[in-house]
Design a protein around this motif. Structure first.
Motif, mmCIF file in Angstrom:
data_model
loop_
_atom_site.group_PDB
_atom_site.id
_atom_site.type_symbol
_atom_site.label_atom_id
_atom_site.label_comp_id
_atom_site.label_asym_id
_atom_site.label_seq_id
_atom_site.Cartn_x
_atom_site.Cartn_y
_atom_site.Cartn_z
ATOM 1 N N THR A 28 0.824 -1.210 0.000
ATOM 2 C CA THR A 28 0.000 0.000 0.000
ATOM 3 C C THR A 28 0.851 1.250 0.000
ATOM 4 N N GLN A 30 2.777 2.083 2.349
ATOM 5 C CA GLN A 30 2.988 2.539 3.727
ATOM 6 C C GLN A 30 3.455 1.362 4.567
ATOM 7 N N ASP A 66 -4.062 6.527 9.105
ATOM 8 C CA ASP A 66 -4.522 7.495 8.100
ATOM 9 C C ASP A 66 -4.529 6.882 6.705
ATOM 10 N N GLN A 67 -4.022 5.676 6.598
ATOM 11 C CA GLN A 67 -3.983 4.992 5.306
ATOM 12 C C GLN A 67 -4.795 3.686 5.434
ATOM 13 N N SER A 68 -5.164 3.128 4.296
ATOM 14 C CA SER A 68 -5.831 1.825 4.300
ATOM 15 C C SER A 68 -4.853 0.752 4.770
ATOM 16 N N ARG A 69 -5.355 -0.224 5.443
ATOM 17 C CA ARG A 69 -4.535 -1.315 5.968
ATOM 18 C C ARG A 69 -5.216 -2.659 5.660
ATOM 19 N N ALA A 140 -8.917 3.890 5.778
ATOM 20 C CA ALA A 140 -8.454 4.649 6.945
ATOM 21 C C ALA A 140 -9.625 5.000 7.848
#
Length: 905
Positions: A28, A30, A66-69, A140
């Motif tokens: 992703t 991140q 704050d990001q998709s996981r 997120a």
């Protein structure tokens, strides 16, 4: 270790964000942090209603980043459980797994694999576990909820049921709860919570509530308490919660009826045990060297210390040759046991593996003891085989070994097969055990292997009843699960379930007939029948639990039966198991659950949850193994099995397996290099072929004058058809077909009303051929009426009525096969009535010229025949009573016996 009771084992893995080494990591852009993914709620809700466990695992996870996981969900469930539901809710939308026929799901699986996606969800883990694993990308500051449901029937072992939950969430959970609710109408006699989660600092967290019929175990630790236990800390709980219980047993059993379905539990308390005769058949081949043979020594020495002084026993060790400790069974006296211990200590590992000869000699030991009457008349005869590999010496064809063992045992003894480690062909052992009234178990090559062996022996150490038959005294009982059992052991339980078709029935009555050490015993139970009612006031009940219990047990037994039936019956058995699996949403070896994952706002390729087979996990492990022939005294036999597992056994082409979703390196090597010197030498050895014994079916001919009926043995061959009855004036005729692999049982019956109207019945379905019309019904749904013909089913009886004649077809479920039987209930006989039984016109007279207790000379139909005293099972009634009869040769009794035999229906 080998569970002493059935384990409902659940290993909880919390959803986690994958790290750099996690195979589920999705790029992703991140780097994930473990604090990004928060399991804020994890609940396990297990409800046990009359031994049937329904477990729901619910995990709620938040992505704080704050990001998709990507969030991973992993749990482990018992191998004998069926997944019945899975869903995940993301962004307010719920994605539900759909159960489909395996072949349909496999097509979707293959497409996903071809795109490079990971499609499998379930794999085998450890001894008793399967792992369910999936993942989903969560946006997120969003949440996901996973929910998995599975069901199973708890078996009683050593007098207890056991529920085992393992918790290892890998982080502290703010709302963590394990709740186990048990409802037993019989009453609960004992309850105990054990395991790592009940010790030291956590002992006060476990709350147990017990009333007469209900129990509740609650484990809900705070975040602080989750850090207190040994090996916990910031990674949260790591331990197990074991709940053991048993029910009150004031009566010999319990009969429950709920909404048209019933279950019968049978576990009487009996003071006097039945003596047993047991032969241990021990593999001492080269691959048993090291820890295996040491652990075998240890287990056998402990078992010998526990053998009851009333029992008889024998010891056999084998490699390429077979060694008998003694030529006869001996009583478990102190001197004999001491001598046996010395023999056990002398067993050393060497040589190859001749399973065939070893088991045959074990069966002969037991049979000779019965013939010589050196053991009690009423005793349990048991063979226990322990092996760690496949046959590499003597007869190595697996089918031939199974046939030889069936012939040697002839349903007189029970065979249990213990497979040591993963070099065994477990399916081969399982089928051989099931064919001879036993079961197979895998013994794991860990430090507790000796305890596993001893634990299994303790399960069969104390037989209390023999020849147990569960009967229901009503015609409206249908779809029974297995109802005949060769033994009932102390600490176990017999379970039979079925359907009620008679809505007018007020009371269901069961009768259990069994042989104790003293006499033939009869146990009778009654239960009220109240439509659309049950235990609805009990908060612990989930849905139609008895109906689902019946479906679960039926599918399990159909899957076992598939191993045993002929090829002609396999399709029917599989079809019925598949039908029930789909109807009740069970993930079984015949079905798969297809899960479509939401991915970045769109649906991705499907994932497929399939139930792994016992050998599947091993096959995956061995994909990259090289194919070499080990030396006969030291190596593993697994490589050899790749060739010998084929049905040819000694053929250079017998090793080719069926298609697999992925290329198999082992198969590829075999196809390219079929002439490896050592392997070729083993494969080209001439097999020892043992012919199957001649088959015959015993028929009873009642007499309205004399007390004893006559009986005769009709020689038959698999696939042959016997003309039972024929009426030339009306055209009515009855044919019975011998099953291809049924050892003299009838697998299909044809009732010919006229040349254009024919009824064919098997154990699973009934087909009506009427002129150019063909109608087929599953057995319980048969219903047809016209002006001249009526066809109906009540329980295990099919009734066909035409004019003044009535014919019944009875379905008998024997230990390892189904046996059909036809009888003429009503008929106006004419002088021309014929057929194997029809010729006697329901009446025969004979005169005894002279007789003794064992033999006689009988005049019948103008012939004087030599007769012997015999016994026969009367299959014309559901109770299958054994009756005394005079056994006479068919050639002197029948008019032209060959005229009643034809090639097929």
């Amino acid at each position: 270790m080998l569970c002493a009771t059935l384990c409902v084992l659940l290993l909880i893995w919390a959803p986690v964000a994958p790290g750099p080494s996690t195979p589920w990591k999705r790029d992703t852009g991140q780097q994930s942090s473990s604090s990004d993914v928060d399991i804020y709620s994890f609940h396990i809700d297990s409800r046990v209603s009359s031994r049937y466990a329904h477990t729901v695992i619910t995990s709620r996870v938040a992505n704080r980043a704050d990001q998709s996981r990507e969030v991973l969900f992993e749990v482990e469930l018992p191998k004998n459980a069926f997944i019945s539901n899975f869903s995940m809710t993301v962004g307010g939308k719920t994605y539900v797994g759909e159960v489909k026929e395996k072949e349909v799901a496999r097509q979707q699986y293959d497409k996903a694999v071809s795109r490079g996606e990971t499609a499998g969800l379930v794999s085998t883990v450890g001894r008793t576990m399967e792992e369910f694993k999936t993942s989903v990308t969560v946006a997120a500051h969003s949440k996901v909820t996973f929910e998995l449901t599975y069901e199973e029937l708890l078996k009683r072992r050593h007098g207890q049921y056991e529920l085992l939950v393992k918790a290892r969430p890998k982080q502290v959970v703010s709302n963590f709860t394990i709740s186990v609710c048990i409802f037993e109408p019989q009453g609960i006699s004992s309850l105990e919570a054990q395991g790592a989660l009940t010790t030291n600092e956590l002992s006060s967290v476990v709350q147990t509530t017990l009333t007469e019929k209900t129990a509740h175990v609650l484990f809900s630790p705070s975040e602080e308490q989750q850090r207190l236990c040994k090996d916990c800390g910031d990674r949260g709980l790591s331990g197990d919660l074991i709940i053991k219980y048993d029910v009150s047993r004031e009566l010999p059993g319990e009969l429950q009826v709920v909404n048209g379905y019933f279950v019968h539990y049978f576990a009487p308390t009996i003071d006097l045990r039945i003596p047993k005769s047991v032969v241990f058949v021990i593999d001492r081949s080269g691959s048993m060297s090291g820890s295996k043979i040491i652990q075998t020594h240890e287990a056998l020495l402990q078992i010998l210390g526990d053998i009851n002084e009333q029992d008889h026993f024998g010891l056999i060790s084998f490699d390429s040759s077979v060694s008998l400790w003694k030529e006869t069974l001996v009583k478990a006296s102190p001197s004999n046991l001491e001598e046996a211990r010395a023999f056990v200590k002398s067993i050393t590992a060497r040589g190859a593996t001749d399973i065939n000869e070893a088991v045959l000699q074990g069966a002969q030991l037991l049979s000779r003891a019965r013939e010589d009457k050196s053991i009690p008349e009423f005793s349990a005869s048991i063979l226990i085989l322990l092996t760690d590999g496949d046959p590499t010496s003597g007869v190595t064809n697996l089918d031939q070994i199974q046939a030889n063992v069936r012939q040697a045992i002839q349903k007189k003894h029970t065979l249990y097969c213990l497979g040591f480690g993963f070099d065994v062909n477990y399916k081969f052992l399982e089928k051989m055990a099931l064919e001879n009234g036993g079961v197979a178990r895998r013994i794991y090559t860990h430090s507790d292997a000796a305890l596993q062996l001893k634990g299994f022996y303790e399960e069969v150490a104390t037989p209390l009843l023999l020849e147990v038959e569960v009967l229901f005294l009503h015609q409206g009982v249908a779809n029974l699960t297995r109802s005949s059992f060769s033994q009932y052991y102390n600490g176990s339980e017999i379970v039979v379930a079925g359907r009620l078709l008679d809505n007018s029935l007020d009371t269901l009555v069961s009768e259990v007939q069994a042989q104790s050490i003293n006499a033939k015993e009869t146990f009778r139970l009654e239960a009220p029948v109240a439509p659309e009612t049950g235990f609805q006031d009990e908060q612990y009940i989930f849905g139609q639990y008895i109906e689902r219990l019946w479906a679960y047990l039926t599918v399990q037994q159909l899957l076992e039966r598939e191993l045993l039936v002929s090829d002609e019956e396999k399709a029917q058995v599989r079809g019925r198991a598949l039908e029930l699996s789909m109807l009740y949403n069970f993930v079984t070896p015949l079905t798969s659950m297809v899960v479509t994952k939401p991915e970045d706002g769109q649906s991705s390729g499907p994932q497929v949850a399939e139930k792994p087979k016992e050998e599947q996990d091993l096959e995956e492990t061995n994909r990259d193994m090289s194919f070499t022939m080990p030396s006969a005294d030291t190596g593993s036999k697994r490589a050899v099995r790749k060739k010998l597992a084929g049905r040819g056994g000694h053929s250079n082409t017998g090793y080719v397996r069926g298609p697999r979703p992925f290329p198999d390196p082992v198969t590829r090597v075999l196809q390219e290099e079929p002439t490896i010197t050592k392997v070729t030498r083993v494969l080209q050895e001439e097999p020892t072929i043992t012919k199957e014994p001649p088959l015959s079916v015993r028929f009873l001919v009642p007499s309205k004058v004399q007390v004893l009926p006559l009986c005769f043995d009709m020689p038959v061959s698999p696939g042959q058809t016997l003309l039972l009855f024929q009426e030339p004036t009306t055209g009515l005729a009855i044919f019975m077909e011998v099953g291809a692999q049924s050892r003299g049982s009838f697998s299909q019956i044809k009732i010919q009303i006229s040349p254009s109207v024919v009824i064919r019945a098997s154990a699973l379905e009934v087909t009506l051929l009427h002129t150019a019309t063909v109608q087929t019904w599953p057995w319980p749904d048969v219903s047809y009426t016209s002006d001249s013909l009526s066809v109906s089913v009540a329980g295990r009886v099919l009734t066909v009525t035409t004019g003044d004649s009535s014919v019944e077809v009875l379905v008998h479920q024997l230990q390892s096969r189904t046996h059909l039987w036809a009888r003429v209930k009503d008929h106006a006989y004419s002088s021309g009535t014929g057929g194997l039984i029809g010729q006697f016109q329901d009446n025969i007279s004979y005169e005894v010229k002279d007789s003794s207790s064992r033999s006689a000379r009988i005049e019948v139909r103008g012939n004087v025949l030599d007769a012997t005293s015999a016994r026969s099972v009367d299959y014309s009634t559901l109770s299958r009573q054994k009756v005394d009869c005079w056994l006479v040769p068919p050639t002197g009794l029948l008019r032209d016996p060959a005229a009643y035999v034809s090639a097929s229906l």
